[in-house]
Structure formats: structure tokens, C-alpha cells
Scaffold this active site. Structure first.
Site, mmCIF file in Angstrom:
data_model
loop_
_atom_site.group_PDB
_atom_site.id
_atom_site.type_symbol
_atom_site.label_atom_id
_atom_site.label_comp_id
_atom_site.label_asym_id
_atom_site.label_seq_id
_atom_site.Cartn_x
_atom_site.Cartn_y
_atom_site.Cartn_z
ATOM 1 C CB ALA A 123 62.231 25.299 18.622
ATOM 2 C CG ASN A 179 60.489 24.593 26.982
ATOM 3 O OD1 ASN A 179 59.647 24.605 27.863
ATOM 4 N ND2 ASN A 179 61.687 25.124 27.148
ATOM 5 C CG HIS A 209 63.285 20.229 16.909
ATOM 6 N ND1 HIS A 209 63.853 19.540 17.964
ATOM 7 C CD2 HIS A 209 63.533 21.533 17.138
ATOM 8 C CE1 HIS A 209 64.407 20.411 18.792
ATOM 9 N NE2 HIS A 209 64.234 21.618 18.313
HETATM 10 N N1 LIG Z 1 58.441 26.578 23.968
HETATM 11 C C1 LIG Z 1 59.629 26.599 23.344
HETATM 12 O O1 LIG Z 1 59.816 26.073 22.250
HETATM 13 C C2 LIG Z 1 60.774 27.305 23.997
HETATM 14 C C3 LIG Z 1 61.945 27.588 23.270
HETATM 15 C C4 LIG Z 1 62.974 28.277 23.903
HETATM 16 C C5 LIG Z 1 62.862 28.627 25.251
HETATM 17 N N2 LIG Z 1 61.727 28.303 25.930
HETATM 18 C C6 LIG Z 1 61.567 28.659 27.354
HETATM 19 O O2 LIG Z 1 61.175 30.021 27.430
HETATM 20 C C7 LIG Z 1 61.723 30.608 28.624
HETATM 21 C C8 LIG Z 1 62.482 31.882 28.261
HETATM 22 O O3 LIG Z 1 63.537 31.580 27.371
HETATM 23 P P1 LIG Z 1 64.667 32.687 27.009
HETATM 24 O O4 LIG Z 1 65.547 32.094 25.965
HETATM 25 O O5 LIG Z 1 64.023 33.992 26.781
HETATM 26 O O6 LIG Z 1 65.470 32.718 28.405
HETATM 27 P P2 LIG Z 1 66.404 33.896 29.005
HETATM 28 O O7 LIG Z 1 67.270 33.217 29.994
HETATM 29 O O8 LIG Z 1 67.027 34.683 27.904
HETATM 30 O O9 LIG Z 1 65.352 34.851 29.782
HETATM 31 C C9 LIG Z 1 64.621 34.479 30.929
HETATM 32 C C10 LIG Z 1 64.358 35.728 31.772
HETATM 33 O O10 LIG Z 1 63.384 35.406 32.787
HETATM 34 C C11 LIG Z 1 63.822 35.939 34.040
HETATM 35 N N3 LIG Z 1 63.255 35.085 35.102
HETATM 36 C C12 LIG Z 1 63.639 33.847 35.476
HETATM 37 N N4 LIG Z 1 62.863 33.386 36.468
HETATM 38 C C13 LIG Z 1 61.968 34.355 36.721
HETATM 39 C C14 LIG Z 1 60.885 34.477 37.647
HETATM 40 N N5 LIG Z 1 60.588 33.509 38.514
HETATM 41 N N6 LIG Z 1 60.150 35.611 37.641
HETATM 42 C C15 LIG Z 1 60.443 36.631 36.777
HETATM 43 N N7 LIG Z 1 61.457 36.571 35.888
HETATM 44 C C16 LIG Z 1 62.204 35.451 35.858
HETATM 45 C C17 LIG Z 1 65.345 35.921 33.992
HETATM 46 O O11 LIG Z 1 65.912 36.874 34.874
HETATM 47 C C18 LIG Z 1 65.593 36.257 32.513
HETATM 48 O O12 LIG Z 1 65.727 37.656 32.316
HETATM 49 C C19 LIG Z 1 62.606 29.535 29.285
HETATM 50 O O13 LIG Z 1 61.881 28.872 30.318
HETATM 51 C C20 LIG Z 1 62.865 28.557 28.140
HETATM 52 O O14 LIG Z 1 63.058 27.223 28.613
HETATM 53 C C21 LIG Z 1 60.686 27.672 25.323
#
Ligand SMILES: NC(=O)c1ccc[n+]([C@@H]2O[C@H](COP(=O)([O-])OP(=O)(O)OC[C@H]3O[C@@H](n4cnc5c(N)ncnc54)[C@H](O)[C@@H]3O)[C@@H](O)[C@H]2O)c1
Length: 258
Positions: A123, A179, A209
Site C-alpha cells: 500500500a 506491513n 502514506h
Molecule cells: N504488504 C502489504 O502492504 C499488505 C497490505 C494488506 C494486507 N497485507 C497482509 O496480507 C495478508 C492477507 O491480507 P488479506 O486482506 O487478504 O486478509 P484476509 O483476512 O482477507 O485473508 C487471509 C486468509 O488467509 C487464511 N489464513 C490465515 N492463516 C492461515 C494459515 N496459517 N494457513 C493458511 N491460510 C491461512 C484465512 O483463513 C483467510 O482466508 C495479511 O497478513 C495482511 O496483514 C499486507
């Protein structure tokens, strides 16, 4: 290589966006889906034409690239297995790499297996400039994140600084910001020297940001105002778009940007 096989860990908002985009990519022949909640993988699979739902250990030997969009725990659980198997890995849950020992271990293994680990800029913007800049001396990097009070679980009627400190302190104090702060710290001058300011502002509707840096290269200022992900209002749409762009980069012969 004629075509790539992709494995996705985590079929939530970002994993689903990437799966849908990958389904339309000619370079990808098969998409394996895994989620700790099997119904999430099954439901996503209904919307795709070239996906298969299976356990991570079952599909790992058959994929070329693994895309993680699950949780920090999942990074600890799966990343080393992926790298040991000689596959490339895209990590969205960058906060999972706060553990320096794990980071170093992944880096060492990846050198042995020649795997690549991609951390999408997510982001935030300005990562390319910062990566180039750090080749010489960078004196200061500051991230200013501005959010509505509601998205920080606060009720405020005026602009208020919620947090000011190092990126290392920020990721502990504000896990929701982890993140972006972690990506910036890893791209630039590290968790201790990167400064983070988080502001709650009732005037703003959406997250923004701003990255400010200066050093031998000159001065950098990059700002992004993010609209929410249509599938998950608590996540920025740009995070998903950057994930798709990174997947493309992992397969493309021409690499653009520092
Ligand atoms: N890098 C970035 O800028 C950024 C931005 C947004 C989100 N993220 C990260 O990306 C990840 C996903 O975000 P999202 O919005 O899609 O979240 P979300 O909650 O919509 O989806 C996460 C999915 O992963 C599954 N999950 C959780 N733990 C698991 C495991 N150990 N093994 C298998 N599946 C598992 C959950 O059941 C869920 O379906 C999060 O960790 C979030 O913090 C990063």
C-alpha cells in the site's frame, strides 16, 4: 519454461484478487489453492477456470511460484519449506519477517536453492527510489500515515498524532500498520533508523502514506491516497494491485524499477 504453476496460501481478499488475475494470465497454467479454512479455497475455486484445491504439502512439489496472503504465522509456518523446495515466494505478510533470525535463514537458504523472495511494495509508494538511494548514504526516512479516527478505533474531532517513533516500535505498537512500516524499513535503512508517524485526522476519508527521505541522492517525497479494496474495506486496493504486479514481475524477462 512454457508456463508457470502458481500456489496460493490464503484465499482472503488479496489471495482472491491475485487468483482472479492469475486465472486470466496466459503464462499461468494451473493455480493451486490452500486456506486454513478449506471452504474459503473451495469457494474461490468456483470462480476460477484453472484452479485446484489441495493441501500445501501436496501441491508444493508441483508449483513454480508460491504466493502467500495469509498471516504472519503462515510465513513462519511455510516460507522455509517453500525456499528449501527451490520455489520462488511472494510474501504479503511482511510483518512475519520482523524475526531477524527467520529472515536471515530464509535469505541463506534462498542463496543455496537460488529461489527468489519477493516483498511487494503493497500500500506504499516510493520503494523503488529508496532502494536506489540506499546504495549511497541515506540520512533519514520518515513514513507519515494518516487515517480516519474510526479506522484507528478512535473518536476524535481534531487532527491528532497517535504515534511517533521508530519503525521497530511502530510495528509493535500498531500491528495494523506493520506491513507498510516493515516494507519501508527493509527497503531502506532498517527498523531502528526509519521514523514513523501515525496521524488520526477526521478530515480524511481514506488512508494515506507519505514517504520522506533525504541523503546523498537528494530528497524524496512520495505520497499515496488509497481507496479501499472492493472485497475488503479494511485493506487498501493498491496492496492487491501491487501483489498482482509482483506476480507478473516474477515471470517477466524485463524487470523495471530499482
Ligand atoms: N504488504 C502489504 O502492504 C499488505 C497490505 C494488506 C494486507 N497485507 C497482509 O496480507 C495478508 C492477507 O491480507 P488479506 O486482506 O487478504 O486478509 P484476509 O483476512 O482477507 O485473508 C487471509 C486468509 O488467509 C487464511 N489464513 C490465515 N492463516 C492461515 C494459515 N496459517 N494457513 C493458511 N491460510 C491461512 C484465512 O483463513 C483467510 O482466508 C495479511 O497478513 C495482511 O496483514 C499486507
Amino acid at each position: 519454461m512454457d508456463s508457470y504453476v502458481l500456489g496460493i496460501i490464503g484465499c482472503g481478499a488479496i489471495g482472491s484478487d491475485v487468483a482472479r488475475a492469475a486465472d486470466a494470465m496466459e503464462d499461468i497454467s494451473t493455480i493451486y489453492l490452500y486456506d486454513i479454512k478449506p471452504e474459503k479455497a473451495e469457494e474461490l475455486s468456483w470462480h476460477l477456470t484453472k484452479s485446484k484445491v489441495a493441501d500445501f504439502d501436496t501441491w508444493l512439489p508441483h508449483v513454480d511460484i508460491v504466493f502467500e496472503a495469509a498471516s504472519h504465522e503462515a510465513v513462519k509456518q511455510y516460507a522455509e519449506k517453500v525456499i528449501r523446495a527451490g520455489k520462488d515466494l511472494i510474501i504479503m505478510s511482511i510483518g512475519g519477517l520482523l524475526d531477524e533470525e527467520l529472515r536471515q535463514r530464509l535469505e541463506d537458504r534462498a542463496r543455496e536453492t537460488r529461489s527468489k523472495i519477493y516483498l511487494p511494495s503493497g500500500a506504499v509508494c516510493g520503494i523503488d527510489g529508496l532502494k536506489a538511494a540506499r546504495t549511497a548514504e541515506v540520512d533519514e526516512v520518515t513514513l507519515v500515515t494518516t487515517k480516519s479516527p474510526a479506522s484507528l478505533d478512535k473518536k476524535l474531532d481534531r487532527r491528532t498524532i497517535i504515534f511517533e517513533g521508530s519503525a521497530g516500535e511502530a510495528v509493535k505498537a500498531l500491528p495494523k500498520n506493520v506491513n507498510v512500516a516493515a516494507c519501508l524499513a527493509l527497503a531502506g535503512i532498517g527498523f531502528e533508523r526509519t521514523r514513523v508517524k501515525v496521524v488520526a485526522d477526521p478530515v480524511v476519508k481514506h488512508n494515506s502514506h507519505k514517504v520522506l527521505a533525504h541523503g546523498k541522492f537528494g530528497r524524496l517525497r512520495a505520497e499515496v491516497e488509497n481507496l479501499p479494496n472492493p472485497h475488503n474495506p479494511s485493506s487498501s486496493y493498491l496492496a492487491s494491485l501491487s501483489a498482482v504486479a509482483t506476480l507478473r514481475r516474477a515471470m517477466e524477462p524485463i524487470q523495471i524499477g530499482a
